[in-house]
Motif scaffolding. Structure first.
Motif, short mmCIF file in Angstrom:
data_model
loop_
_atom_site.label_atom_id
_atom_site.label_comp_id
_atom_site.label_asym_id
_atom_site.label_seq_id
_atom_site.Cartn_x
_atom_site.Cartn_y
_atom_site.Cartn_z
N ALA A 33 0.87 -1.17 0.00
CA ALA A 33 0.00 0.00 0.00
C ALA A 33 0.91 1.23 0.00
CB ALA A 33 -0.89 0.01 1.23
N MET A 34 0.49 2.24 -0.75
CA MET A 34 1.36 3.41 -0.89
C MET A 34 0.54 4.68 -0.78
SD MET A 34 3.91 2.14 -3.92
CE MET A 34 5.08 3.44 -3.53
N GLY A 35 1.24 5.77 -0.53
CA GLY A 35 0.55 7.03 -0.39
C GLY A 35 1.41 8.20 -0.79
N TRP A 36 0.74 9.29 -1.09
CA TRP A 36 1.40 10.58 -1.31
C TRP A 36 0.99 11.51 -0.17
CZ3 TRP A 36 5.11 11.62 -4.71
CH2 TRP A 36 5.24 10.82 -5.85
N PHE A 37 1.97 12.18 0.36
CA PHE A 37 1.76 13.13 1.43
C PHE A 37 2.50 14.41 1.07
CE2 PHE A 37 -0.07 10.03 4.29
CZ PHE A 37 0.43 8.84 3.78
N ARG A 38 2.11 15.52 1.67
CA ARG A 38 2.78 16.77 1.35
C ARG A 38 2.91 17.62 2.61
NH1 ARG A 38 -1.91 19.69 -2.36
NH2 ARG A 38 -3.38 20.15 -0.65
N GLN A 39 3.89 18.50 2.53
CA GLN A 39 4.12 19.41 3.66
C GLN A 39 4.42 20.79 3.11
OE1 GLN A 39 7.10 18.08 6.45
NE2 GLN A 39 6.35 19.46 8.03
N PHE A 96 5.92 13.81 -0.62
CA PHE A 96 6.59 12.59 -0.21
C PHE A 96 5.76 11.38 -0.58
CE2 PHE A 96 9.70 14.66 2.53
CZ PHE A 96 9.06 15.85 2.86
N CYS A 97 6.41 10.32 -1.02
CA CYS A 97 5.70 9.06 -1.16
C CYS A 97 6.11 8.14 -0.01
CB CYS A 97 5.96 8.40 -2.50
SG CYS A 97 7.64 7.84 -2.80
N ALA A 98 5.21 7.25 0.32
CA ALA A 98 5.43 6.34 1.43
C ALA A 98 4.83 4.98 1.10
CB ALA A 98 4.81 6.90 2.71
N ALA A 99 5.32 3.95 1.79
CA ALA A 99 4.84 2.59 1.53
C ALA A 99 4.74 1.81 2.82
CB ALA A 99 5.78 1.88 0.56
N LYS A 100 3.83 0.86 2.83
CA LYS A 100 3.69 -0.09 3.92
C LYS A 100 3.26 -1.41 3.31
CE LYS A 100 0.23 -0.01 6.70
NZ LYS A 100 -0.35 -1.32 6.37
N TYR A 101 3.62 -2.51 3.99
CA TYR A 101 3.34 -3.81 3.39
C TYR A 101 1.86 -4.12 3.40
CZ TYR A 101 3.53 -8.72 2.19
OH TYR A 101 3.34 -9.92 1.56
N TYR A 102 1.33 -4.33 2.25
CA TYR A 102 0.03 -4.87 1.91
C TYR A 102 -1.19 -4.11 2.40
CZ TYR A 102 -3.26 -8.25 0.22
OH TYR A 102 -4.28 -8.85 -0.48
N ARG A 103 -1.40 -4.04 3.73
CA ARG A 103 -2.68 -3.57 4.24
C ARG A 103 -2.83 -2.06 4.03
NH1 ARG A 103 -6.43 -6.05 7.11
NH2 ARG A 103 -4.99 -7.76 7.54
N GLY A 117 11.35 13.18 -0.73
CA GLY A 117 10.48 14.26 -1.17
C GLY A 117 10.93 14.94 -2.44
N THR A 118 9.96 15.58 -3.08
CA THR A 118 10.23 16.41 -4.25
C THR A 118 9.39 17.68 -4.10
OG1 THR A 118 10.26 16.47 -6.68
CG2 THR A 118 8.41 15.33 -5.67
N GLN A 119 9.98 18.80 -4.43
CA GLN A 119 9.35 20.08 -4.16
C GLN A 119 8.47 20.52 -5.32
OE1 GLN A 119 11.87 23.72 -3.83
NE2 GLN A 119 10.94 23.91 -1.81
N VAL A 120 7.28 20.98 -4.97
CA VAL A 120 6.34 21.52 -5.96
C VAL A 120 6.03 22.97 -5.58
CG1 VAL A 120 4.01 21.38 -6.89
CG2 VAL A 120 5.31 19.28 -6.48
N THR A 121 6.20 23.85 -6.52
CA THR A 121 5.88 25.26 -6.30
C THR A 121 4.91 25.71 -7.37
OG1 THR A 121 8.08 25.67 -5.38
CG2 THR A 121 6.80 27.59 -6.06
#
Length: 124
Positions: A33-39, A96-103, A117-121
């Motif tokens: 399972a993966m996600g995108w997060f931002r700060q 930022f992208c993130a990952a966790k196993y399966y669930r 991370g990668t910067q977006v302006t």
């Protein structure tokens, strides 16, 4: 060992589009399972979008990006993408992208692996 590397950030005009990539190494992306997060500057990290491992089919978007952003995963490329359309100034931040196993999870603390991370302006 699982590693995540984001790319595709940059400067984009308001209303424009950008595609972020998260390349995964060390594991097969469809088992995670993966996600995108931002700060944003001066703010806490927030969730953008989450996608389940390929056996589950769940996709989640925060209200602020729903209808504008699309998350996807390419097993052959072992990469997750975030297509950002109709970007707004408030989309500015480090992504930022993130990952966790399966669930599947929407909670950032549940994610075990994070990219740098990668910067977006977004210019208005």
């Amino acid at each position: 060992q699982l590693q995540l590397v984001e790319s595709g950030g940059g400067l984009v005009e308001s209303g424009g589009s950008l595609r972020l990539s998260c390349t995964v190494s060390g594991v097969t992306v469809d088992r995670y399972a993966m996600g995108w997060f931002r700060q944003a500057p001066g703010k806490e990290r927030e969730r953008v979008s989450c996608i389940s491992s390929s056996g589950d089919g769940k996709v989640y978007y925060e209200d602020s990006v729903r209808g504008r952003f699309t998350v996807s995963r390419d097993k052959a490329e072992n990469t997750m993408y975030l297509l950002m359309n109709s970007v707004k100034a408030e989309d500015t931040g480090d992504y930022f992208c993130a990952a966790k196993y399966y669930r599947y999870s929407r909670a950032p603390p549940d994610y075990d692996y994070w990219g740098r991370g990668t910067q977006v302006t977004v210019s208005s």
